[in-house]
Design a protein around this motif. Structure first.
Motif, short mmCIF file in Angstrom:
data_model
loop_
_atom_site.label_atom_id
_atom_site.label_comp_id
_atom_site.label_asym_id
_atom_site.label_seq_id
_atom_site.Cartn_x
_atom_site.Cartn_y
_atom_site.Cartn_z
N THR A 53 -1.36 9.99 0.79
CA THR A 53 -1.87 10.59 2.02
C THR A 53 -0.86 11.57 2.62
OG1 THR A 53 -3.08 8.54 2.46
CG2 THR A 53 -2.83 10.07 4.31
N LEU A 62 -0.41 4.43 -1.68
CA LEU A 62 -1.51 5.01 -0.92
C LEU A 62 -0.98 5.84 0.25
CD1 LEU A 62 -4.63 5.04 -0.78
CD2 LEU A 62 -4.46 3.12 0.83
N TYR A 63 0.03 5.33 0.94
CA TYR A 63 0.63 6.06 2.05
C TYR A 63 1.29 7.36 1.55
CZ TYR A 63 0.00 1.59 4.47
OH TYR A 63 -0.52 0.45 5.01
N TYR A 116 -4.48 6.46 10.82
CA TYR A 116 -3.98 5.08 10.69
C TYR A 116 -2.88 5.00 9.62
CZ TYR A 116 -3.78 0.21 9.26
OH TYR A 116 -3.33 -1.05 8.90
N ARG A 117 -3.14 5.64 8.48
CA ARG A 117 -2.15 5.60 7.40
C ARG A 117 -0.85 6.30 7.82
NH1 ARG A 117 -5.70 7.08 1.95
NH2 ARG A 117 -7.09 5.26 2.02
N LYS A 145 1.15 4.13 9.97
CA LYS A 145 1.86 3.13 9.16
C LYS A 145 3.13 3.73 8.56
CE LYS A 145 0.80 -0.47 8.17
NZ LYS A 145 1.17 -1.77 8.78
N THR A 185 -8.97 7.26 9.62
CA THR A 185 -8.32 6.53 8.52
C THR A 185 -7.01 7.20 8.15
OG1 THR A 185 -10.49 5.86 7.65
CG2 THR A 185 -8.60 5.69 6.16
N VAL A 186 -7.04 8.55 8.11
CA VAL A 186 -5.81 9.30 7.81
C VAL A 186 -4.78 9.05 8.90
CG1 VAL A 186 -4.83 11.61 7.57
CG2 VAL A 186 -7.01 11.06 6.47
N GLN A 227 0.83 -1.22 0.00
CA GLN A 227 0.00 0.00 0.00
C GLN A 227 0.86 1.26 0.00
OE1 GLN A 227 -3.64 0.21 0.88
NE2 GLN A 227 -4.09 -1.91 1.36
#
Length: 362
Positions: A306, A302-303, A333-334, A337, A330-331, A299
């Protein structure tokens, strides 16, 4: 002093012969035939032309006198002056009583064409001086203030450097080639320097802010084309090297990061352009390590998306979530990560700055 070239001399011959129907010769002040209606005479010595140059007066050669002048045929020979200096000698071959009536016409035509050639040569000489002086300044070489003064350039005006790049030969022929004479004739606040057949460097006098896209298109009469790119650097005063390098870095970075944009501003790529200008070596891999680590993840893209949006939103998570149409959790969380993968926290201003540099170097 004008140096008569073979091309200009041949044009004089062709233009005058078309008008009078008699063979015409153009000779140097030393008596060498440079161009002639009789190609076999080119390169031969013309004794009468040498005498005309020495005396500054016309010389008529009758049929019976021609044998007394080596390399000469009957006719009329006249001096041609440009700006008060002898530039050439023209000769009309034929019976003097028949060709004498064309003497003034041929002489005036030659003078006009040589004056035009002198103006073109002077313009080209000044253009070379301007280009050499500005490129020396752009390369950081010491340029005496007198050089700018002699060329009529006020080095202390606010200017912005712009690089116009064509990516096709069609754009070169239709836009870049006619742009230089247009600027020289109509835009006194713009100086054009040829960097390559596909690039023009433009210095535009401006205020403290760079011109808008509309102002640039109107100034340069640029058509909207997909094969033209214009990079606009930082506004400067006196520091030509800084203006040039900021435009060059903007072009390189902007073409990579925003390939669909035709007009690229330094302000939109400031950090990336500054990093590019530093020409990093090992530092590049080091600063880009967080992005490399993220891209190894399934992902990863995607990271990165963001993270980019968070930076564009000045680190405001709720605003970032709204623009991505996501829940704030959700933001978060990313971003967590990102921290676990890179060891850099997007919630820390210091770490976020390093992550921004990594994105700029990517």
């Amino acid at each position: 002093m004008l140096v008569l070239d073979q091309l200009t001399a041949q044009r004089i011959v062709e233009r005058t012969m078309l008008a009078i129907g008699h063979s015409v010769n153009v000779m140097s002040p030393g008596g060498l035939i440079i161009a002639s209606g009789d190609s076999t005479r080119v390169g031969c010595q013309h004794e009468a032309a040498r005498l005309v140059a020495e005396r500054g007066q016309a010389l008529v050669i009758d049929v019976g006198d021609a044998d007394g002048y080596p390399g000469v045929r009957p006719g009329v020979n006249l001096p041609v002056t440009v700006n008060g200096e002898l530039a050439a000698v023209v000769g009309i071959s034929g019976i003097p009583d028949e060709v004498g009536q064309f003497a003034d016409l041929v002489c005036m035509t030659a003078e006009l064409m040589l004056e035009q050639a002198a103006l073109i040569e002077a313009g080209q000489h000044r253009r070379r001086q301007v280009e050499d002086t500005l490129m020396a300044a752009c390369e950081g070489k010491p340029v005496p203030a007198q050089w700018f003064e002699q060329l009529g350039i006020d080095a202390h005006h606010h200017r912005v450097a712009m690089i116009l790049e064509a990516t096709t030969q069609e754009a070169v022929d239709q836009v870049l080639v006619p742009l230089v004479p247009m600027i020289e004739q109509r835009q006194k606040a713009v100086i054009a320097v040829r960097l390559s057949p596909f690039q023009l460097l433009l210095f535009h006098e401006t205020g403290e802010a760079p011109p808008t896209p509309e102002e640039v298109r109107r100034l340069l009469n640029l058509p909207p084309r997909e094969d033209l790119f214009l990079a606009i650097g930082q506004v400067f005063s006196g520091r030509f090297q800084m203006g040039y390098q900021s435009a060059r870095a903007t072009l390189a970075v902007g073409r990579r990061k925003a390939p669909s944009r035709q007009i690229l501003y330094y302000g939109d790529f400031r950090v990336a352009a500054l990093w590019h200008s530093l020409s990093p070596a090992w530092q590049h891999d080091e600063i880009q390590a967080p992005v490399t680590a993220l891209l190894r993840q399934r992902q990863g893209e995607l990271y990165l998306k963001t993270l980019r949006r968070l930076i564009e939103c000045d680190g405001q998570i709720q605003r970032c979530a709204d623009e991505l149409h996501l829940h704030a959790n959700t933001v978060r969380y990313r971003l967590q990560k990102v921290q676990s993968i890179t060891g850099l926290s997007p919630f820390s201003l210091q770490d976020l700055f390093i992550l921004q540099l990594a994105l700029c170097a990517y």
